[in-house]
Design an enzyme around this catalytic site. Structure first.
Site, mmCIF file in Angstrom:
data_model
loop_
_atom_site.group_PDB
_atom_site.id
_atom_site.type_symbol
_atom_site.label_atom_id
_atom_site.label_comp_id
_atom_site.label_asym_id
_atom_site.label_seq_id
_atom_site.Cartn_x
_atom_site.Cartn_y
_atom_site.Cartn_z
ATOM 1 N N TYR A 1 0.827 -1.326 0.191
ATOM 2 C CA TYR A 1 0.086 -0.277 0.044
ATOM 3 C C TYR A 1 0.796 1.050 -0.501
ATOM 4 C CZ TYR A 1 -3.869 -3.623 1.274
ATOM 5 O OH TYR A 1 -4.505 -4.708 1.429
ATOM 6 N N HIS B 1 -0.381 -12.112 1.947
ATOM 7 C CA HIS B 1 -1.563 -11.756 0.683
ATOM 8 C C HIS B 1 -1.894 -11.929 0.017
ATOM 9 C CE1 HIS B 1 -2.074 -6.852 0.038
ATOM 10 N NE2 HIS B 1 -2.960 -7.714 0.329
ATOM 11 N N PRO C 1 -15.669 -5.169 3.919
ATOM 12 C CA PRO C 1 -16.826 -5.170 4.099
ATOM 13 C C PRO C 1 -17.851 -4.052 3.556
ATOM 14 C CG PRO C 1 -15.959 -4.470 5.769
ATOM 15 C CD PRO C 1 -15.386 -4.569 4.785
ATOM 16 N N LEU C 2 -17.962 -3.021 2.893
ATOM 17 C CA LEU C 2 -18.618 -2.656 2.273
ATOM 18 C C LEU C 2 -18.815 -2.598 1.228
ATOM 19 C CD1 LEU C 2 -18.412 0.683 5.138
ATOM 20 C CD2 LEU C 2 -20.200 -1.069 5.116
ATOM 21 N N GLY C 3 -18.106 -3.063 -0.061
ATOM 22 C CA GLY C 3 -17.900 -3.513 -1.373
ATOM 23 C C GLY C 3 -17.216 -2.301 -1.614
ATOM 24 N N ARG C 4 -16.441 -1.467 -1.344
ATOM 25 C CA ARG C 4 -15.716 -1.001 -1.583
ATOM 26 C C ARG C 4 -15.327 0.387 -1.837
ATOM 27 N NH1 ARG C 4 -10.624 -2.896 -3.605
ATOM 28 N NH2 ARG C 4 -10.897 -5.283 -3.710
ATOM 29 N N GLY C 5 -16.858 0.785 -0.857
ATOM 30 C CA GLY C 5 -17.347 1.403 -0.579
ATOM 31 C C GLY C 5 -19.111 1.601 -0.356
ATOM 32 N N PHE C 6 -19.966 1.159 -1.924
ATOM 33 C CA PHE C 6 -20.081 0.528 -2.676
ATOM 34 C C PHE C 6 -21.885 0.482 -1.567
ATOM 35 C CE2 PHE C 6 -24.158 -2.020 -4.978
ATOM 36 C CZ PHE C 6 -24.035 -0.347 -5.757
#
Length: 326
Positions: free
Chosen positions: A56, A124, A204-209
């Site tokens: 990252y 990873h 867990p938030l779908g990359r913000g979606f």
């Protein structure tokens, strides 16, 4: 904050952790000082589990996390990863899991993080060029040397997980899991449960979606990696927005935000699951943490499942899927 156990060797973490990736890369411009503030606020609110990786930035996210936790190391379960090799200019160099690379990567991460030991060290991605036993064997040597406390894997296939666990106890498997990424339900969740391995749900938030904030990929920064993901493009996005709208309705009826509903759903799937949503904003962090106290009745879980059923998501998770589930 509720704590949950990962694996059979005694690793315990907050049920909701914090994914730190976006503080340095992939989701558009970021501010290191703001990232440090978010980490400090997370610790204040009982989050003990922080997730980073050497890739990252590349490399800069570990430095940021290390700086943030320096005065509060005793409050943190620190997880980082190796295996996605990158050059100093950010170029991707493939996946490596050879023992020499494992040892050098660990030493480099320890230095960037400014710590004497990594609490949870993940592979990873699985290196397809050599037996998994070689990589896990090298990781076990790090434990014996006192540089790592527990080891984990990310995006590994069930058969690979079993072979790895037979070599040295795996404490956690990290894989994408959310309402719109339910592939682990096919076999991986049961495999980890059978072996006594904890499951860490990233994105867990779908990359913000699933927050309901993304309606059009053109609204994202030009450098945002989500522009390249099939699920955020064209007809796929339109179909997925229709599904998310149903989840929004359920959240509104319950008096919670879509993000809180989505996170609560992940946590209620099993007691051996921990979620690590990422954010760069304190208000979003505080919103997410409240999800840990959201209860969902059997009827509500059925309603969510009916609104966003397994397999309904349109499009792949990544533009190229050949590095996952090996």
């Amino acid at each position: 904050m509720e704590e949950r156990q990962l694996g059979s060797l005694g690793l315990r973490v907050s049920a909701l952790g914090l994914g730190c990736m976006g503080m340095s890369e992939f989701y558009g411009p970021s501010d290191s000082a703001e990232g440090i503030d978010v980490i400090h606020r997370a610790l204040d609110l009982g989050v003990t589990f922080l997730d980073t990786a050497d890739m990252y930035g590349p490399f800069t996210n570990e430095v940021l996390v290390g700086k943030a936790i320096a005065p509060r190391r005793g409050e943190v379960i620190l997880a980082t990863k190796f295996g996605n090799a990158r050059g100093e200019n950010g170029e991707f160099l493939g996946v490596r899991g050879d023992p020499d690379y494992v040892r050098k990567s660990c030493d480099a991460s320890l230095k960037r993080l400014g710590v004497d030991v990594i609490d949870l060290y993940y592979q990873h991605r699985v290196d397809p060029k050599l037996p998994i036993e070689e990589t896990i064997g090298a990781m076990s040597e790090l434990v014996e040397a006192g540089k790592v406390r527990y080891i984990g894997m990310s995006e590994a296939a069930p058969a690979t997980i079993r072979r790895a666990h037979a070599t040295f106890p795996i404490s956690a498997l990290q894989t994408e899991y959310s309402l719109w990424s339910r592939e682990p339900e096919d076999e991986i969740l049961q495999t980890t449960k059978d072996l006594g391995i904890g499951f860490v749900a990233y994105s867990p938030l779908g990359r913000g979606f699933l927050t309901g904030q993304i309606r059009n990929v053109e609204e994202l920064d030009d450098e945002d990696a989500r522009r390249r993901y099939p699920r955020f493009q064209g007809e796929n996005l339109e179909k997925n927005l229709a599904l998310a709208e149903k989840v929004l309705q359920i959240a509104n009826e319950k008096g919670v935000t879509p993000a809180q509903l989505a996170l609560a759903w992940v946590l209620r799937q099993s007691e051996h699951i921990v979620a690590i949503p990422g954010t760069r904003k304190i208000n979003r962090l505080e919103e997410n943490i409240k999800a840990a106290s959201v209860s969902l009745s059997p009827e509500e879980l059925k309603a969510i499942d009916a609104a966003f059923p397994k397999g309904a998501t349109s499009g792949d998770r990544y533009a190229v899927m050949d590095s996952v589930n090996r």
